[in-house]
Scaffold this active site. Structure first.
Site, PDB file in Angstrom:
ATOM      1  N   GLY A   1       0.826  -1.194   0.000  1.00 54.72           N
ATOM      2  CA  GLY A   1       0.000   0.000   0.000  1.00 54.72           C
ATOM      3  C   GLY A   1       0.860   1.243   0.000  1.00 54.72           C
ATOM      4  N   PRO A   2       0.236   2.414  -0.018  1.00 54.26           N
ATOM      5  CA  PRO A   2       0.991   3.682  -0.071  1.00 54.26           C
ATOM      6  C   PRO A   2       1.840   3.880   1.178  1.00 54.26           C
ATOM      7  CG  PRO A   2      -1.343   4.011  -0.548  1.00 54.26           C
ATOM      8  CD  PRO A   2      -1.218   2.628  -0.021  1.00 54.26           C
ATOM      9  N   PRO A   3       2.806   4.771   1.124  1.00 55.66           N
ATOM     10  CA  PRO A   3       3.626   5.053   2.308  1.00 55.66           C
ATOM     11  C   PRO A   3       2.798   5.642   3.442  1.00 55.66           C
ATOM     12  CG  PRO A   3       4.646   5.938   0.315  1.00 55.66           C
ATOM     13  CD  PRO A   3       3.267   5.524  -0.068  1.00 55.66           C
ATOM     14  N   GLY A   4       3.160   5.283   4.654  1.00 55.73           N
ATOM     15  CA  GLY A   4       2.557   5.907   5.832  1.00 55.73           C
ATOM     16  C   GLY A   4       1.230   5.345   6.271  1.00 55.73           C
ATOM     17  N   VAL A   5       0.803   4.201   5.700  1.00 58.56           N
ATOM     18  CA  VAL A   5      -0.502   3.653   6.093  1.00 58.56           C
ATOM     19  C   VAL A   5      -0.380   2.616   7.206  1.00 58.56           C
ATOM     20  CG1 VAL A   5      -1.634   4.134   3.901  1.00 58.56           C
ATOM     21  CG2 VAL A   5      -0.410   1.979   4.197  1.00 58.56           C
ATOM     22  N   GLY A   6       0.856   2.273   7.619  1.00 58.13           N
ATOM     23  CA  GLY A   6       1.009   1.391   8.776  1.00 58.13           C
ATOM     24  C   GLY A   6       1.434  -0.023   8.459  1.00 58.13           C
ATOM     25  N   LYS A   7       2.167  -0.240   7.377  1.00 58.04           N
ATOM     26  CA  LYS A   7       2.565  -1.600   7.014  1.00 58.04           C
ATOM     27  C   LYS A   7       3.600  -2.145   8.006  1.00 58.04           C
ATOM     28  CE  LYS A   7       3.925  -0.313   2.904  1.00 58.04           C
ATOM     29  NZ  LYS A   7       3.578   1.116   3.003  1.00 58.04           N
ATOM     30  N   THR A   8       4.663  -1.374   8.226  1.00 57.28           N
ATOM     31  CA  THR A   8       5.711  -1.841   9.144  1.00 57.28           C
ATOM     32  C   THR A   8       5.201  -1.888  10.580  1.00 57.28           C
ATOM     33  OG1 THR A   8       7.374  -0.857   7.684  1.00 57.28           O
ATOM     34  CG2 THR A   8       8.077  -1.448   9.899  1.00 57.28           C
TER      35      THR A   8
ATOM     36  N   SER B   1      -6.681   2.735 -16.921  1.00 55.75           N
ATOM     37  CA  SER B   1      -7.955   3.025 -16.255  1.00 55.75           C
ATOM     38  C   SER B   1      -8.570   4.352 -16.694  1.00 55.75           C
ATOM     39  CB  SER B   1      -7.755   3.036 -14.734  1.00 55.75           C
ATOM     40  OG  SER B   1      -6.857   4.054 -14.362  1.00 55.75           O
TER      41      SER B   1
ATOM     42  N   LYS C   1      -9.266   5.287  -5.335  1.00 55.05           N
ATOM     43  CA  LYS C   1      -9.906   6.197  -6.280  1.00 55.05           C
ATOM     44  C   LYS C   1     -11.220   6.734  -5.740  1.00 55.05           C
ATOM     45  CE  LYS C   1      -7.797   3.991 -10.337  1.00 55.05           C
ATOM     46  NZ  LYS C   1      -8.029   3.196 -11.536  1.00 55.05           N
TER      47      LYS C   1
END
Length: 799
Positions: free
Chosen positions: A366-373, A705, A748
């Site tokens: 997902g995008p940076p900063g969404v909480g993956k790590t 798209s 989107k």
């Protein structure tokens, strides 16, 4: 030389003051003078009869000469020679004749005094001889232990019969203080002088004995230390020559002991390899080039935590609680994580032989900063295991993961083995960060190593080049993170299960800020909740106007910036501040500038402008696709840094619209012309050149798209029909006019919601399969309409 040759005494003669020692009558010695008074006295003596009186100063530091600054006794003698030295001093060669005493000072410039000769009292010869024997005995004892007595002094004392001369000789050798010398010098009682001198000699004997004893002790100690040092050095050299080193033997014994403790947890090959290297080290000379390499290898491999595992049992309740405590929203990722550990927990309960099982490798994307790590951090805390993070961004050297062969200088184990050593357990949570950014170079392709590491069927026997034996990595919980999974090679994607961690809605960001970000930043900046408050409207404006992101990283930075300025205000304020209230009006004082994340929907409908939806690495975005027509020959011009896929979509869209015009499904507004209406419709798209542009031309854009949006804007400009400004769309178009499904629907739709769109057109297949992923607040406020054909799109968008 007799004093009688120089006339009768008392007599007035010049006086020279010697600073350091008393002179004696039998001495011929140099005297160095530099002060003017002494030089004048010497000159005066030479002008008269060469006689001069030499006395000793009481304090050598005193510059000004007075009657009380020097002793009243001294030596009467003559100046044999006077020499001026280059350094400004004058050297006098002085010969002592007899002792004298100052009766009175007669002149100050030069210093002259009335001096009389000192005569000794009569004495009993037998008594004096007896005392002299005692003195000789003591002097002999002193000479035996002191290095200050010249060898010929004892003979001179034995040959001389004058006790006063003997006293003066011994006094000149002894290191007496000035007061002691004066007492001996000034006295004219021979017996008294002898007895006092004997006391001084006895005192000196005791001093010399004590000094000698101390010197002997120090010398013996130094000898012992030196002896031990040389013996130890000799022993070391002998051991080296024989190949024997006791300290090294102790180290090797420790290696064997550690290996024996690990033996129950090592397979046969591993034990054999480590033992082989220890045996090899024991036979090598410690100064050889290979000894250090082998020793480093042994120390590395013995640090690997063989047989050590986290003991805490898996519990999906603990995992669920920890995930809910650390993260707001993200329901699907959290649900999938709990399912993952549910399988492991069930395996633990029902399959005792397989304590962990071989599960799927999870990859959060997902995008940076969404909480993956941070999701991986929560997992490690929930199951009480150490967390090891391996950053793969920009990694090009395959040996960084696999390990370097020991033939290379500076070789070391790969990051996987180092991670196990760091974790001190064989089953940590290992995060492979930024797996989509692994590079390729002439040093190999690290993704090929990751194929082995992340395959549950292969990582049970992972071989590190440095260790040169197999390691079981199946107990490790591998979690990968990525921004764009399309950059991950297909074979590697096949090893992992992808969990989308998508963008947050504005409402979710508000809740995250209230529950997590603001309390955390207050604590970091030493602030209290009672000291600062951000109003809901201000927080909403920060989210909408000051941050451009899918996650909350920039939101955290903005909140931190406000906290810093508040902390500064509190410190600089002289009066106590009750509470700092941050409202929308105050934000320009705390934050730099507004960043418009998404352009809001236009208020009026226009010809040739359509709202398209795009996915970016920082979330969704609304793209205003514009078109104009210019008289020409039907040429389509594209601008806006479009990629090949979008260029092809534009040409497909143009062709589809041409077909619709030719089949009269799309009707062009009639114009005043001599030509018939039918001729105008057939030739319309050939009469104009169309320029299609996607704004922000410096930003590259590509992806499958934008087909229906491009078709809509071309239809609008050719037909001179306005489009609805509050409608956005996404979908790919085929040459037959069918609408194909797209990816990134959630991002989107969130972008459309942020931009204030009332309707969003999406492919029918996406409507059927992906609508469950869309946040409820988006579905409530945005009307989502499925479209199957281009005709459905044009019906919704054209007015």
């Amino acid at each position: 030389m007799q004093i009688s040759n120089y006339g009768s005494f008392p007599s007035i003669i010049p006086v020279i003051i010697e600073d350091e020692v008393f002179m004696y009558p039998f001495m011929i010695a140099p005297i160095f003078i530099s002060d003017e008074a002494n030089i004048k006295a010497a000159n005066k003596a030479l002008e008269q009869n060469d006689l001069v009186f030499v006395s000793c100063a009481k304090n050598s530091q005193e510059q000004k000469r007075s009657k009380d600054s020097f002793y009243d006794v001294g030596v009467i003698g003559s100046i044999m020679r006077k020499v001026a030295l280059p350094d400004g001093r004058t050297k006098l060669l002085f010969q002592g004749i007899t002792k004298g005493r100052i009766i009175s000072i007669e002149n100050d410039n030069p210093l002259q005094a009335l001096v009389d000769v000192i005569t000794y009292k009569d004495y009993d010869a037998d008594k004096i001889n007896a005392i002299m024997e005692v003195l000789r005995e003591k002097v002999t004892n002193l000479a035996n232990i002191s290095q200050f007595f010249p060898p010929d002094l004892l003979k001179t004392i034995d040959d001389n019969d004058d006790p006063n001369r003997i006293i003066d000789l011994i006094s000149s050798i002894l290191r007496l203080k000035k007061d002691q010398s004066y007492k001996l010098f000034a006295s004219n009682d021979t017996e008294e002088r002898l007895l006092f001198l004997i006391d001084l000699v006895i005192e000196e004997i005791q001093t010399q004995k004590l000094q000698k004893e101390i010197k002997n002790k120090v010398h013996n100690k130094m000898e012992q230390i030196n002896k031990e040092y040389f013996l130890k050095e000799q022993l070391k050299q002998i051991q080296k020559e024989l190949g024997i080193d006791k300290q090294r033997d102790e180290e090797i014994d420790q290696y064997y002991q550690k290996l024996e403790k690990l033996r129950p947890f090592l397979d046969k090959d591993t034990h054999k390899e480590i033992k082989k290297q220890i045996d090899r080290l024991s036979k090598m000379h410690q100064d050889s080039a290979d000894a250090n390499i082998v020793q480093n290898y042994i120390e590395w491999v013995l640090e690997i935590p063989f047989g050590k595992f986290a003991k805490k049992k898996l519990s999906i309740k603990n995992v669920q609680k920890q995930l809910d405590r650390d993260h707001y929203s993200l329901q699907k990722p959290k649900e999938r994580i709990v399912e993952y550990f549910a399988v492991r927990e069930l395996l633990n309960q029902r399959d005792k032989a397989n304590t962990e099982g071989k599960g799927t490798i999870l990859c959060f994307f997902g995008p940076p900063g969404v909480g993956k790590t941070s999701l991986a951090n929560s997992i490690a805390r929930a199951i009480n295991r150490p967390l090891v993070r391996i950053a793969l961004g920009g990694l090009e050297d395959v040996n960084e993961l696999r390990g370097h062969r020991r033939t290379y200088i500076g070789a070391m184990p790969g990051r996987i083995v180092q991670g196990l050593i760091e974790a001190k357990e064989m089953n940590p949570v290992m995060v492979l960060d930024e797996i989509d950014k692994v590079g390729r170079s002439m040093r190999g392709d690290p993704t090929s190593v990751l194929l082995e590491i992340l395959d549950p069927e292969q990582n049970v026997a992972f071989r590190d080049y440095y260790t040169n034996f197999n390691l079981d990595l199946s107990q490790i919980i591998f979690i990968a993170t990525a921004n764009d999974i399309s950059n991950i090679p297909a074979p590697l994607r096949d090893r992992m299960e992808f969990i989308s961690v998508s963008s947050y809605t504005p409402q979710e960001k508000e809740e995250i800020a209230k529950k997590y970000l603001i309390p955390q930043e207050l604590k970091k900046h030493a602030l209290k909740e009672s000291e600062i408050s951000i109003t809901p409207l201000a927080l909403k404006m920060i989210i909408e106007k000051y941050t451009r992101e899918a996650g909350v990283r920039n939101l955290r930075r903005s909140i931190a910036s406000i906290m810093r300025k508040c902390a500064k205000t509190i410190l600089e304020s002289k009066e106590k501040i009750r509470k700092i209230l941050i409202t929308p009006k105050d934000l320009p004082l705390y934050l730099d500038k507004i960043v418009f994340e998404i352009d809001a929907a236009l208020k009026e409908n226009k010809v040739g402008v359509v709202n398209g939806l795009a996915w970016t690495s920082v979330g969704g975005d609304v793209l205003k696709i514009e078109a104009i027509k210019i008289k020409g020959k039907g040429i389509l011009t594209l601008t806006g840094s479009l990629g090949d896929v979008m260029k092809e979509s534009a040409h497909i869209a143009f062709s589809v619209i041409k077909v619709l015009i030719d089949s009269e499904i799309l009707k062009i507004s009639p114009k005043k012309s001599k030509k018939s209406k039918k001729d105008q419709e057939i030739q319309a798209y050939n009469l104009y050149d169309i320029h299609l542009h996607v704004p922000e031309g410096a930003t590259p854009k590509d992806g499958p798209s934008a087909g229906i949006a491009m078709a809509s804007v071309i239809a609008s400009i050719l037909c001179d029909v306005k489009t609805k400004s509050d409608v956005a769309m996404t979908g790919e178009l085929t040459l037959t006019g069918s609408v194909l499904p797209i990816g990134g629907l959630k991002e989107k739709l969130i972008a459309a919601h942020k931009a204030g769109m009332k309707k969003v057109l999406i492919p029918e297949k996406n409507y059927q399969r992906d609508l469950g992923d869309i946040p409820e607040e988006v579905k409530k406020e945005v009307q989502i309409i499925p479209v199957k054909k281009i005709e459905d799109v044009l019906t919704q968008i054209l007015i």
